[in-house]
Design an enzyme around this catalytic site. Structure first.
Site, short mmCIF file in Angstrom:
data_model
loop_
_atom_site.label_atom_id
_atom_site.label_comp_id
_atom_site.label_asym_id
_atom_site.label_seq_id
_atom_site.Cartn_x
_atom_site.Cartn_y
_atom_site.Cartn_z
N ASP A 141 0.96 -1.33 0.16
CA ASP A 141 -0.05 -0.11 -0.01
C ASP A 141 0.83 1.09 -0.09
O ASP A 141 1.59 1.58 1.23
CB ASP A 141 -1.03 0.01 1.14
N GLU A 184 -1.02 -1.72 -4.98
CA GLU A 184 -2.48 -0.66 -5.28
C GLU A 184 -1.89 0.28 -6.33
O GLU A 184 -0.86 0.98 -6.35
CB GLU A 184 -2.71 -0.26 -3.83
N ASP A 188 -2.58 0.72 7.15
CA ASP A 188 -1.62 0.73 6.08
C ASP A 188 -1.22 -0.77 6.02
O ASP A 188 -1.21 -1.18 4.70
CB ASP A 188 -0.53 1.79 6.16
#
Length: 173
Positions: A8, A67, A139
């Site tokens: 992420d 991502e 996160d």
């Protein structure tokens, strides 16, 4: 059996999550955050690159999932996110890892069942799916969710037989 590193990305906090996939079974191997507590962007990117490289060396993943950049309201934030993403991807590519990218909406849909899920819902579902004793940091949970999404997508791709794939292609023409 394969090991998946999920990322992420962020210019200040980059979450990471590592899982092992064996058939349909997922096993938690580790997660955390790479924190860049400096002001200048080049140093932040260096820290993201070094942190991801170290994680790859430690866990020896077979796949790297990250991502995708979403269109943020603030263009400057989107650019910084893109740069951090690039630093992480270069770390993976330099160690010959195949890179897979997933939209945030797809990750949330896969893990929580709704593409607009809140961070707390993602954390709860990651905890449940990986049988963790507590919710991971936000996160890190997002990074684990990216890794879970990769496992889900690759599992579904394997289940499609060549005959069914050819039939589906024929319908598209």
């Amino acid at each position: 059996m394969s090991i998946v590193l999920g990322i992420d990305p962020g210019s200040r906090i980059t979450g990471y999550g590592v899982i092992r996939q064996q058939g349909r079974k997922l096993e938690y191997l580790g997660s955390g955050c790479i924190r860049t507590a400096v002001d200048d962007m080049p140093t932040r990117l260096k820290l993201v690159y070094a942190g991801v490289s170290e994680i790859i060396t430690q866990f020896k993943p077979d796949f790297f999932a990250i991502e995708q950049v979403f269109m943020a309201k603030n263009a400057d934030s989107a650019l910084k996110l893109g740069q951090a993403r690039g630093a992480a991807i270069v770390a993976a590519v330099n160690q010959d890892l195949p890179v897979f990218e997933y939209a945030a909406r797809q990750v949330k849909q896969t893990v929580a069942g709704i593409g607009s899920a809140e961070k707390s819902q993602v954390q709860h579902m990651v905890r449940t799916l990986l049988k963790l004793p507590a919710n991971p940091q936000a996160d890190a949970a997002d990074a684990l969710a990216v890794a879970i999404t990769h496992c889900h997508v690759s599992q579904n791709a394997v289940r499609v037989s060549p005959a069914r794939l050819n039939l589906a292609r024929g319908r598209l023409r």
